[in-house]
Motif scaffolding. Structure first.
Motif, PDB file in Angstrom:
ATOM      1  N   VAL A 193      20.612 -23.036  -5.481  1.00  0.00           N
ATOM      2  CA  VAL A 193      21.714 -22.210  -4.999  1.00  0.00           C
ATOM      3  C   VAL A 193      22.655 -21.809  -6.139  1.00  0.00           C
ATOM      4  N   ASP A 194      22.671 -22.563  -7.223  1.00  0.00           N
ATOM      5  CA  ASP A 194      23.514 -22.227  -8.360  1.00  0.00           C
ATOM      6  C   ASP A 194      23.092 -20.916  -9.023  1.00  0.00           C
ATOM      7  N   MET A 195      21.844 -20.527  -8.839  1.00  0.00           N
ATOM      8  CA  MET A 195      21.367 -19.271  -9.408  1.00  0.00           C
ATOM      9  C   MET A 195      22.040 -18.072  -8.737  1.00  0.00           C
ATOM     10  N   ALA A 196      22.629 -18.275  -7.568  1.00  0.00           N
ATOM     11  CA  ALA A 196      23.294 -17.180  -6.856  1.00  0.00           C
ATOM     12  C   ALA A 196      24.445 -16.608  -7.676  1.00  0.00           C
ATOM     13  N   ALA A 197      25.036 -17.400  -8.554  1.00  0.00           N
ATOM     14  CA  ALA A 197      26.138 -16.912  -9.386  1.00  0.00           C
ATOM     15  C   ALA A 197      25.702 -15.725 -10.243  1.00  0.00           C
ATOM     16  N   ALA A 198      24.458 -15.722 -10.677  1.00  0.00           N
ATOM     17  CA  ALA A 198      23.954 -14.627 -11.509  1.00  0.00           C
ATOM     18  C   ALA A 198      23.863 -13.324 -10.725  1.00  0.00           C
ATOM     19  N   SER A 199      23.784 -13.393  -9.401  1.00  0.00           N
ATOM     20  CA  SER A 199      23.665 -12.170  -8.598  1.00  0.00           C
ATOM     21  C   SER A 199      24.926 -11.319  -8.679  1.00  0.00           C
ATOM     22  N   CYS A 200      26.062 -11.906  -8.991  1.00  0.00           N
ATOM     23  CA  CYS A 200      27.296 -11.113  -9.166  1.00  0.00           C
ATOM     24  C   CYS A 200      27.127 -10.110 -10.295  1.00  0.00           C
ATOM     25  N   PHE A 201      26.509 -10.528 -11.385  1.00  0.00           N
ATOM     26  CA  PHE A 201      26.268  -9.632 -12.511  1.00  0.00           C
ATOM     27  C   PHE A 201      25.187  -8.611 -12.162  1.00  0.00           C
ATOM     28  N   GLU A 202      24.183  -9.048 -11.420  1.00  0.00           N
ATOM     29  CA  GLU A 202      23.108  -8.156 -10.987  1.00  0.00           C
ATOM     30  C   GLU A 202      23.678  -7.025 -10.125  1.00  0.00           C
ATOM     31  N   ILE A 203      24.508  -7.356  -9.153  1.00  0.00           N
ATOM     32  CA  ILE A 203      25.121  -6.354  -8.280  1.00  0.00           C
ATOM     33  C   ILE A 203      26.030  -5.436  -9.095  1.00  0.00           C
ATOM     34  N   GLY A 204      26.765  -6.006 -10.032  1.00  0.00           N
ATOM     35  CA  GLY A 204      27.622  -5.194 -10.900  1.00  0.00           C
ATOM     36  C   GLY A 204      26.841  -4.136 -11.655  1.00  0.00           C
ATOM     37  N   ASN A 205      25.639  -4.482 -12.095  1.00  0.00           N
ATOM     38  CA  ASN A 205      24.798  -3.517 -12.804  1.00  0.00           C
ATOM     39  C   ASN A 205      24.388  -2.353 -11.908  1.00  0.00           C
ATOM     40  N   PHE A 206      24.290  -2.575 -10.601  1.00  0.00           N
ATOM     41  CA  PHE A 206      23.934  -1.498  -9.678  1.00  0.00           C
ATOM     42  C   PHE A 206      25.086  -0.504  -9.511  1.00  0.00           C
ATOM     43  N   LYS A 207      26.291  -0.940  -9.783  1.00  0.00           N
ATOM     44  CA  LYS A 207      27.489  -0.127  -9.536  1.00  0.00           C
ATOM     45  C   LYS A 207      27.888   0.771 -10.705  1.00  0.00           C
ATOM     46  N   VAL A 208      27.244   0.625 -11.845  1.00  0.00           N
ATOM     47  CA  VAL A 208      27.581   1.443 -13.006  1.00  0.00           C
ATOM     48  C   VAL A 208      26.366   2.270 -13.424  1.00  0.00           C
ATOM     49  N   PRO A 209      26.589   3.453 -14.029  1.00  0.00           N
ATOM     50  CA  PRO A 209      25.463   4.318 -14.405  1.00  0.00           C
ATOM     51  C   PRO A 209      24.479   3.650 -15.375  1.00  0.00           C
ATOM     52  N   ALA A 210      24.994   2.947 -16.370  1.00  0.00           N
ATOM     53  CA  ALA A 210      24.132   2.220 -17.315  1.00  0.00           C
ATOM     54  C   ALA A 210      24.435   0.732 -17.139  1.00  0.00           C
ATOM     55  N   HIS A 211      23.428  -0.092 -17.257  1.00  0.00           N
ATOM     56  CA  HIS A 211      23.656  -1.528 -17.083  1.00  0.00           C
ATOM     57  C   HIS A 211      24.753  -2.019 -18.021  1.00  0.00           C
ATOM     58  N   ALA A 212      25.681  -2.775 -17.473  1.00  0.00           N
ATOM     59  CA  ALA A 212      26.795  -3.310 -18.248  1.00  0.00           C
ATOM     60  C   ALA A 212      26.431  -4.620 -18.936  1.00  0.00           C
ATOM     61  N   CYS A 213      25.420  -5.325 -18.398  1.00  0.00           N
ATOM     62  CA  CYS A 213      25.065  -6.620 -18.977  1.00  0.00           C
ATOM     63  C   CYS A 213      23.599  -6.947 -18.759  1.00  0.00           C
ATOM     64  N   GLU A 214      23.095  -7.811 -19.630  1.00  0.00           N
ATOM     65  CA  GLU A 214      21.769  -8.418 -19.490  1.00  0.00           C
ATOM     66  C   GLU A 214      22.008  -9.857 -19.088  1.00  0.00           C
ATOM     67  N   ILE A 215      21.228 -10.342 -18.160  1.00  0.00           N
ATOM     68  CA  ILE A 215      21.371 -11.726 -17.712  1.00  0.00           C
ATOM     69  C   ILE A 215      20.112 -12.483 -18.116  1.00  0.00           C
ATOM     70  N   HIS A 216      20.296 -13.564 -18.854  1.00  0.00           N
ATOM     71  CA  HIS A 216      19.177 -14.412 -19.257  1.00  0.00           C
ATOM     72  C   HIS A 216      19.411 -15.817 -18.713  1.00  0.00           C
ATOM     73  N   VAL A 217      18.354 -16.416 -18.204  1.00  0.00           N
ATOM     74  CA  VAL A 217      18.432 -17.816 -17.798  1.00  0.00           C
ATOM     75  C   VAL A 217      18.010 -18.627 -19.013  1.00  0.00           C
ATOM     76  N   VAL A 218      18.918 -19.479 -19.496  1.00  0.00           N
ATOM     77  CA  VAL A 218      18.676 -20.216 -20.734  1.00  0.00           C
ATOM     78  C   VAL A 218      18.809 -21.717 -20.513  1.00  0.00           C
ATOM     79  N   SER A 219      18.156 -22.456 -21.391  1.00  0.00           N
ATOM     80  CA  SER A 219      18.268 -23.917 -21.409  1.00  0.00           C
ATOM     81  C   SER A 219      18.266 -24.346 -22.867  1.00  0.00           C
ATOM     82  N   GLU A 220      18.456 -25.609 -23.094  1.00  0.00           N
ATOM     83  CA  GLU A 220      18.552 -26.098 -24.465  1.00  0.00           C
ATOM     84  C   GLU A 220      17.293 -25.807 -25.280  1.00  0.00           C
TER      85      GLU A 220
END
Length: 90
Positions: free
Chosen positions: A15-42
């Motif tokens: 369920v913690d992955m849901a936080a990344a969906s805020c950035f995903e939805i934000g990218n839908f609202k602007v003409p060009a993607h505002a951010c890239e989202i990467h899932v990272v670990s050590e």
């Protein structure tokens, strides 16, 4: 474009992955993607969640990401670079 790292540790809750969906939805609202989202670990590679499913991650590089989204802030992270970069550990 900003690069956002969603950092996960072994035992993170899916369920913690849901936080990344805020950035995903934000990218839908602007003409060009505002951010890239990467899932990272050590270390990068597969990281098991608390329910046993694995998520593919890339290795954390502190020079690559501007804002960092710490997923599962109560998880016990291993010592190392990611651990040292956590805002609550500074």
């Amino acid at each position: 474009m900003k690069r956002i790292g969603a950092v996960v540790f072994t035992g993170f809750q899916s369920v913690d992955m849901a936080a990344a969906s805020c950035f995903e939805i934000g990218n839908f609202k602007v003409p060009a993607h505002a951010c890239e989202i990467h899932v990272v670990s050590e270390a990068g590679g597969a990281v098991k969640s608390s329910m046993g499913t694995a998520t593919h991650t890339i290795a954390f590089d502190p020079h690559t990401y501007e804002p960092i989204q710490w997923l599962h802030p109560f998880a016990r992270s291993p010592p190392g670079l990611v651990h040292a970069q956590r805002p609550d550990r500074a």
